[in-house]
Design an enzyme around this catalytic site. Structure first.
Site, PDB file in Angstrom:
ATOM      1  N   ASN A   1       0.868  -1.187   0.000  1.00  0.00           N
ATOM      2  CA  ASN A   1       0.000   0.000   0.000  1.00  0.00           C
ATOM      3  C   ASN A   1       0.905   1.237   0.000  1.00  0.00           C
ATOM      4  O   ASN A   1       2.110   1.119   0.170  1.00  0.00           O
ATOM      5  CB  ASN A   1      -0.944  -0.038   1.219  1.00  0.00           C
ATOM      6  CG  ASN A   1      -0.172  -0.017   2.516  1.00  0.00           C
ATOM      7  OD1 ASN A   1       0.467   0.976   2.842  1.00  0.00           O
ATOM      8  ND2 ASN A   1      -0.193  -1.120   3.255  1.00  0.00           N
TER       9      ASN A   1
ATOM     10  N   PHE B   1      -4.665   3.488  14.610  1.00  0.00           N
ATOM     11  CA  PHE B   1      -5.022   4.420  13.539  1.00  0.00           C
ATOM     12  C   PHE B   1      -6.094   3.718  12.711  1.00  0.00           C
ATOM     13  O   PHE B   1      -6.109   2.493  12.617  1.00  0.00           O
ATOM     14  CB  PHE B   1      -3.816   4.722  12.643  1.00  0.00           C
ATOM     15  CG  PHE B   1      -2.982   5.883  13.104  1.00  0.00           C
ATOM     16  CD1 PHE B   1      -2.263   5.820  14.279  1.00  0.00           C
ATOM     17  CD2 PHE B   1      -2.906   7.040  12.338  1.00  0.00           C
ATOM     18  CE1 PHE B   1      -1.479   6.895  14.697  1.00  0.00           C
ATOM     19  CE2 PHE B   1      -2.119   8.120  12.733  1.00  0.00           C
ATOM     20  CZ  PHE B   1      -1.411   8.037  13.921  1.00  0.00           C
TER      21      PHE B   1
ATOM     22  N   LYS C   1     -10.824  -3.692  18.959  1.00  0.00           N
ATOM     23  CA  LYS C   1      -9.423  -3.976  19.260  1.00  0.00           C
ATOM     24  C   LYS C   1      -9.043  -3.577  20.691  1.00  0.00           C
ATOM     25  O   LYS C   1      -7.869  -3.616  21.062  1.00  0.00           O
ATOM     26  CB  LYS C   1      -8.508  -3.281  18.235  1.00  0.00           C
ATOM     27  CG  LYS C   1      -8.842  -3.704  16.784  1.00  0.00           C
ATOM     28  CD  LYS C   1      -7.813  -3.273  15.766  1.00  0.00           C
ATOM     29  CE  LYS C   1      -8.324  -3.570  14.348  1.00  0.00           C
ATOM     30  NZ  LYS C   1      -7.274  -3.739  13.353  1.00  0.00           N
TER      31      LYS C   1
ATOM     32  N   LYS D   1     -13.430   0.017  15.336  1.00  0.00           N
ATOM     33  CA  LYS D   1     -12.094  -0.568  15.575  1.00  0.00           C
ATOM     34  C   LYS D   1     -11.616  -0.290  17.006  1.00  0.00           C
ATOM     35  O   LYS D   1     -10.956  -1.124  17.620  1.00  0.00           O
ATOM     36  CB  LYS D   1     -11.081  -0.009  14.561  1.00  0.00           C
ATOM     37  CG  LYS D   1     -11.308  -0.567  13.157  1.00  0.00           C
ATOM     38  CD  LYS D   1     -10.445   0.097  12.097  1.00  0.00           C
ATOM     39  CE  LYS D   1     -10.838  -0.437  10.718  1.00  0.00           C
ATOM     40  NZ  LYS D   1     -10.168   0.239   9.601  1.00  0.00           N
TER      41      LYS D   1
ATOM     42  N   ASP E   1      -3.841  -6.757   5.522  1.00  0.00           N
ATOM     43  CA  ASP E   1      -4.669  -7.761   6.205  1.00  0.00           C
ATOM     44  C   ASP E   1      -4.474  -9.147   5.611  1.00  0.00           C
ATOM     45  O   ASP E   1      -4.759 -10.144   6.253  1.00  0.00           O
ATOM     46  CB  ASP E   1      -6.142  -7.357   6.119  1.00  0.00           C
ATOM     47  CG  ASP E   1      -6.423  -6.133   6.966  1.00  0.00           C
ATOM     48  OD1 ASP E   1      -6.042  -6.144   8.151  1.00  0.00           O
ATOM     49  OD2 ASP E   1      -6.998  -5.150   6.449  1.00  0.00           O
TER      50      ASP E   1
ATOM     51  N   LYS F   1      10.876 -15.691  -9.995  1.00  0.00           N
ATOM     52  CA  LYS F   1       9.912 -14.783 -10.623  1.00  0.00           C
ATOM     53  C   LYS F   1       8.919 -15.586 -11.473  1.00  0.00           C
ATOM     54  O   LYS F   1       9.331 -16.410 -12.301  1.00  0.00           O
ATOM     55  CB  LYS F   1      10.680 -13.782 -11.507  1.00  0.00           C
ATOM     56  CG  LYS F   1       9.780 -12.769 -12.166  1.00  0.00           C
ATOM     57  CD  LYS F   1      10.583 -11.788 -13.005  1.00  0.00           C
ATOM     58  CE  LYS F   1       9.623 -10.905 -13.782  1.00  0.00           C
ATOM     59  NZ  LYS F   1      10.319 -10.038 -14.729  1.00  0.00           N
TER      60      LYS F   1
HETATM   61  O1  PMT Z   1       2.836   6.424   6.287  1.00  0.00           O
HETATM   62  P1  PMT Z   1       2.214   7.706   5.755  1.00  0.00           P
HETATM   63  O2  PMT Z   1       2.422   7.865   4.270  1.00  0.00           O
HETATM   64  O3  PMT Z   1       2.647   8.899   6.550  1.00  0.00           O
HETATM   65  O4  PMT Z   1       0.622   7.570   5.934  1.00  0.00           O
HETATM   66  C1  PMT Z   1       0.048   7.573   7.204  1.00  0.00           C
HETATM   67  C2  PMT Z   1      -1.108   6.550   7.312  1.00  0.00           C
HETATM   68  C3  PMT Z   1      -2.220   6.958   6.368  1.00  0.00           C
HETATM   69  C4  PMT Z   1      -0.604   5.140   6.940  1.00  0.00           C
HETATM   70  C5  PMT Z   1      -1.577   6.585   8.803  1.00  0.00           C
HETATM   71  O5  PMT Z   1      -1.981   7.874   9.157  1.00  0.00           O
HETATM   72  C6  PMT Z   1      -2.720   5.604   9.050  1.00  0.00           C
HETATM   73  O6  PMT Z   1      -3.890   5.931   8.876  1.00  0.00           O
HETATM   74  N1  PMT Z   1      -2.385   4.341   9.479  1.00  0.00           N
HETATM   75  C7  PMT Z   1      -3.315   3.262   9.678  1.00  0.00           C
HETATM   76  C8  PMT Z   1      -3.472   2.500   8.409  1.00  0.00           C
HETATM   77  C9  PMT Z   1      -4.309   1.243   8.549  1.00  0.00           C
HETATM   78  O7  PMT Z   1      -3.805   0.194   8.253  1.00  0.00           O
HETATM   79  O8  PMT Z   1      -5.488   1.377   9.046  1.00  0.00           O
HETATM   80  P2  PMT Z   1      -6.519   0.114   9.258  1.00  0.00           P
HETATM   81  O9  PMT Z   1      -7.802   0.769   9.484  1.00  0.00           O
HETATM   82  O10 PMT Z   1      -6.409  -0.844   8.128  1.00  0.00           O
HETATM   83  O11 PMT Z   1      -6.009  -0.621  10.571  1.00  0.00           O
HETATM   84  C10 PMT Z   1      -6.492  -0.265  11.859  1.00  0.00           C
HETATM   85  C11 PMT Z   1      -5.405  -0.410  12.890  1.00  0.00           C
HETATM   86  O12 PMT Z   1      -5.082  -1.809  13.049  1.00  0.00           O
HETATM   87  C12 PMT Z   1      -4.112   0.284  12.556  1.00  0.00           C
HETATM   88  O13 PMT Z   1      -3.602   0.830  13.726  1.00  0.00           O
HETATM   89  C13 PMT Z   1      -3.218  -0.847  12.034  1.00  0.00           C
HETATM   90  O14 PMT Z   1      -1.836  -0.596  12.286  1.00  0.00           O
HETATM   91  C14 PMT Z   1      -3.707  -2.038  12.828  1.00  0.00           C
HETATM   92  N2  PMT Z   1      -3.619  -3.336  12.108  1.00  0.00           N
HETATM   93  C15 PMT Z   1      -4.283  -3.537  10.953  1.00  0.00           C
HETATM   94  C16 PMT Z   1      -4.223  -4.754  10.329  1.00  0.00           C
HETATM   95  C17 PMT Z   1      -3.430  -5.770  10.892  1.00  0.00           C
HETATM   96  N3  PMT Z   1      -3.325  -6.964  10.314  1.00  0.00           N
HETATM   97  N4  PMT Z   1      -2.773  -5.544  12.037  1.00  0.00           N
HETATM   98  C18 PMT Z   1      -2.847  -4.340  12.666  1.00  0.00           C
HETATM   99  O15 PMT Z   1      -2.240  -4.142  13.722  1.00  0.00           O
END
Ligand code: PMT
Length: 403
Positions: free
Chosen positions: A214, A327, A345, A341, A283, A293
Site C-alpha cells: 500500500n 489508527f 481492538k 475498531k 490484512d 519470478k
Molecule cells: O505512512 P504515511 O504515508 O505517513 O501515511 C500515514 C497513514 C495513512 C498510513 C496513517 O496515518 C494511518 O492511517 N495508518 C493506519 C493505516 C491502517 O492500516 O489502518 P486500518 O484501518 O487498516 O487498521 C487499523 C489499525 O489496526 C491500525 O492501527 C493498524 O496498524 C492495525 N492493524 C491492521 C491490520 C493488521 N493486520 N494488524 C494491525 O495491527
C-alpha cells in the site's frame, strides 16, 4: 500547536571553516520554524561566508567584533552579555578546533568565545574540521571536556571532506542539526516511558520481485517516534519498507511483512507503556510465495490469499498496563469505522484518518485526523504538519486515564 522553536531566541555562532556555507541554510531552517536568530561569527568565518548573507537571512546585523559600534543596531550596548542573557539556545555550526579549544579552556579572546562564557542557555556544538584534526587527542580531550561541561555535541559525519581526507569531520546536514536542537529544547514529559511505534506499509511477497502493498510512506509513524524520543521516551520504531532516514535516538527495527511486524511488536509488548500502531498493515498475504519470478504466461489469473494476524487486536486482548493507540485509515464513514475498531481492538484511543482528503493520509507531509476516545468523545484536529500532529497526538495520549 506551535513548533518548539517558534519565538525562541537562537544565537547561531559561525566559525571559520569550509562548512560555514551550510550555516546559511541552517539559519533559514530556524527562521522557517519561527525562531528569532542572531548571528555571531569569528573573524575568520567571514572569509568563508558573506556577512550580508547572514544579515539578510536573519534580518539583523551580524556580530563579529566585541568593539564594533556599527553592529549595535539592535540596541544591545554590550552585545555579548545582552545576547547571552536573552538566548534560549546557542548553536555553534561549524565549530572549529580553535573554538572548541578556547571553550574547553575558558579562553575569551573574541566576540563569540567571550559571549559563550556568559551563556547559561543550552549550547549545541557542531564540530567540523579535517579528519586528522578531529581525531587529534587534544581536540578529542577538549570535546570530552565540553560534554562534561554540559554542551551538547553533535558528532560530525564521515566521508570525503573538502580538504581531500576521508573520515569523520563533515558538518552534519542542516536538517540534522535542526533535529538535534529541537530534541534538546523539547520538555522531557515522556521520560521513563517505553513507547513502541509502528510505521510504513507491509510488503507481502508473491515472488522475489512482486508484492501486495500500500502507499504508506512511514512519515506519520516516523514523526511519532521522533516526537516521543524528543520528549524523553525510550522509543522502538518497528517499520515496514520505507526510504526514510533512521530517526536519531530511536531503536529502529526494519521488517517487511505483517508476520515479521507481528513478531517484532509482540516480542516487546509485555514491557511497553504505550503502543502506537500507525503502520498500514496488509490484512492479507498471498498464501504461497514462489521462489523464482513467476512468468506471465505461466501465472494463474487469481491469487489465493491467507489472512495476516491482526497485531493490534491481539495486543488489545493481551494488554495489561499498556496504553493502546490505533489508527484507522478510511475512505468513508470515518466515525463509524474508527469507533468500531476502537471497541473491537480494545484500544484507549484511535486516530481516524480520512485518507481521501487533500494533503492528508498517505505520503503527504501534512495530515488531518479526528481522535476518538473510549468515553465516546472525539476531537477533530486541523490540517497540520505530521511532525506537529505527532506532538498533539502525544499530548492527548498523556491525558488518557492511566491503566
Ligand atoms: O505512512 P504515511 O504515508 O505517513 O501515511 C500515514 C497513514 C495513512 C498510513 C496513517 O496515518 C494511518 O492511517 N495508518 C493506519 C493505516 C491502517 O492500516 O489502518 P486500518 O484501518 O487498516 O487498521 C487499523 C489499525 O489496526 C491500525 O492501527 C493498524 O496498524 C492495525 N492493524 C491492521 C491490520 C493488521 N493486520 N494488524 C494491525 O495491527
Amino acid at each position: 500547536m506551535k513548533d518548539i522553536l517558534a519565538d525562541k531566541n537562537i544565537v547561531l555562532g559561525v566559525c571559520g571553516g569550509i562548512a560555514a556555507y551550510k550555516s546559511a541554510e541552517l539559519l533559514r531552517l530556524f527562521i522557517k520554524k519561527g525562531a528569532k536568530v542572531r548571528v555571531m561569527t569569528s573573524k575568520s568565518a567571514l572569509k568563508f561566508i558573506g556577512e550580508a548573507t547572514l544579515a539578510a537571512l536573519s534580518g539583523t546585523s551580524v556580530c563579529s567584533d566585541l568593539f564594533d559600534a556599527e553592529t549595535a543596531d539592535d540596541g544591545a550596548a554590550i552585545k555579548h552579555i545582552e545576547w547571552a542573557e536573552t538566548a534560549d539556545a546557542v548553536v555553534i555550526a561549524p565549530a572549529t578546533a580553535n573554538m572548541v579549544g578556547k571553550l574547553a579552556n575558558g579562553i575569551a579572546d573574541d566576540a563569540l568565545s567571550t559571549f559563550l562564557l556568559a551563556v547559561t542557555a543550552p549550547r549545541f556544538i557542531c564540530p567540523s574540521m579535517n579528519t586528522h584534526m578531529y581525531e587529534n587527542r587534544a581536540v578529542q580531550r577538549n570535546l570530552d571536556r565540553l560534554e562534561q561541561d554540559g554542551y551538547a555535541i553533535l558528532e560530525p559525519g564521515s566521508g570525503s571532506l573538502a580538504c581531500g581526507t576521508v573520515g569523520p569531520g563533515r558538518l552534519p546536514e542542516p536538517h540534522e542539526i535542526l533535529a538535534l536542537v529541537t530534541a534538546g529544547l523539547t520538555p522531557k514529559d515522556l521520560a521513563s516511558q517505553k513507547v513502541l511505534v509502528t510505521a510504513g506499509p507491509t510488503h507481502e511477497p508473491l515472488d522475489p520481485v512482486r508484492y501486495i502493498g500500500n502507499p504508506s510512506s512511514g512519515k506519520m509513524g516516523f514523526a511519532l517516534a521522533t516526537a516521543a524520543a524528543d520528549r524523553g521516551a525510550d522509543v522502538t520504531l518497528v517499520s515496514g519498507p520505507t526510504v526514510l532516514a533512521d530517526p536519531p535516538g530511536v531503536e529502529l527495527v526494519r521488517v517487511k511483512t505483517a508476520q515479521e511486524m507481528y513478531t517484532a511488536v509482540m516480542e516487546r509488548f509485555a514491557d511497553l507503556d504505550i503502543l502506537i500502531k500507525s503502520a498500514a498493515v496488509s490484512d492479507f498475504r498471498p498464501d504461497t510465495c514462489c521462489d523464482q519470478k513467476v512468468k506471465k504466461d505461466k501465472a494463474a489469473d487469481t491469487i489465493c490469499l491467507a489472512r495476516n494476524p491482526d497485531i493490534l487486536k491481539e495486543a488489545g486482548h493481551a494488554k495489561k498496563q499498556q496504553l493502546l493507540i490505533g489508527f484507522a485509515a478510511e475512505t468513508e464513514h470515518l466515525e463509524i469505522y474508527a469507533t468500531g475498531k476502537l471497541k473491537e481492538k480494545n484500544l484507549d484511543m484511535i486516530v481516524g484518518n480520512l485518507v481521501t482528503q487533500a494533503e492528508a493520509g498517505f505520503q503527504a507531509d501534512t495530515n488531518q485526523v479526528t481522535l476518538f476516545f473510549k468515553d465516546g468523545t472525539h476531537a477533530t484536529l486541523p490540517l497540520m504538519e505530521k511532525a506537529q500532529l505527532a506532538h498533539v497526538i502525544l499530548d492527548h495520549i498523556r491525558q488518557l486515564p492511566a491503566r
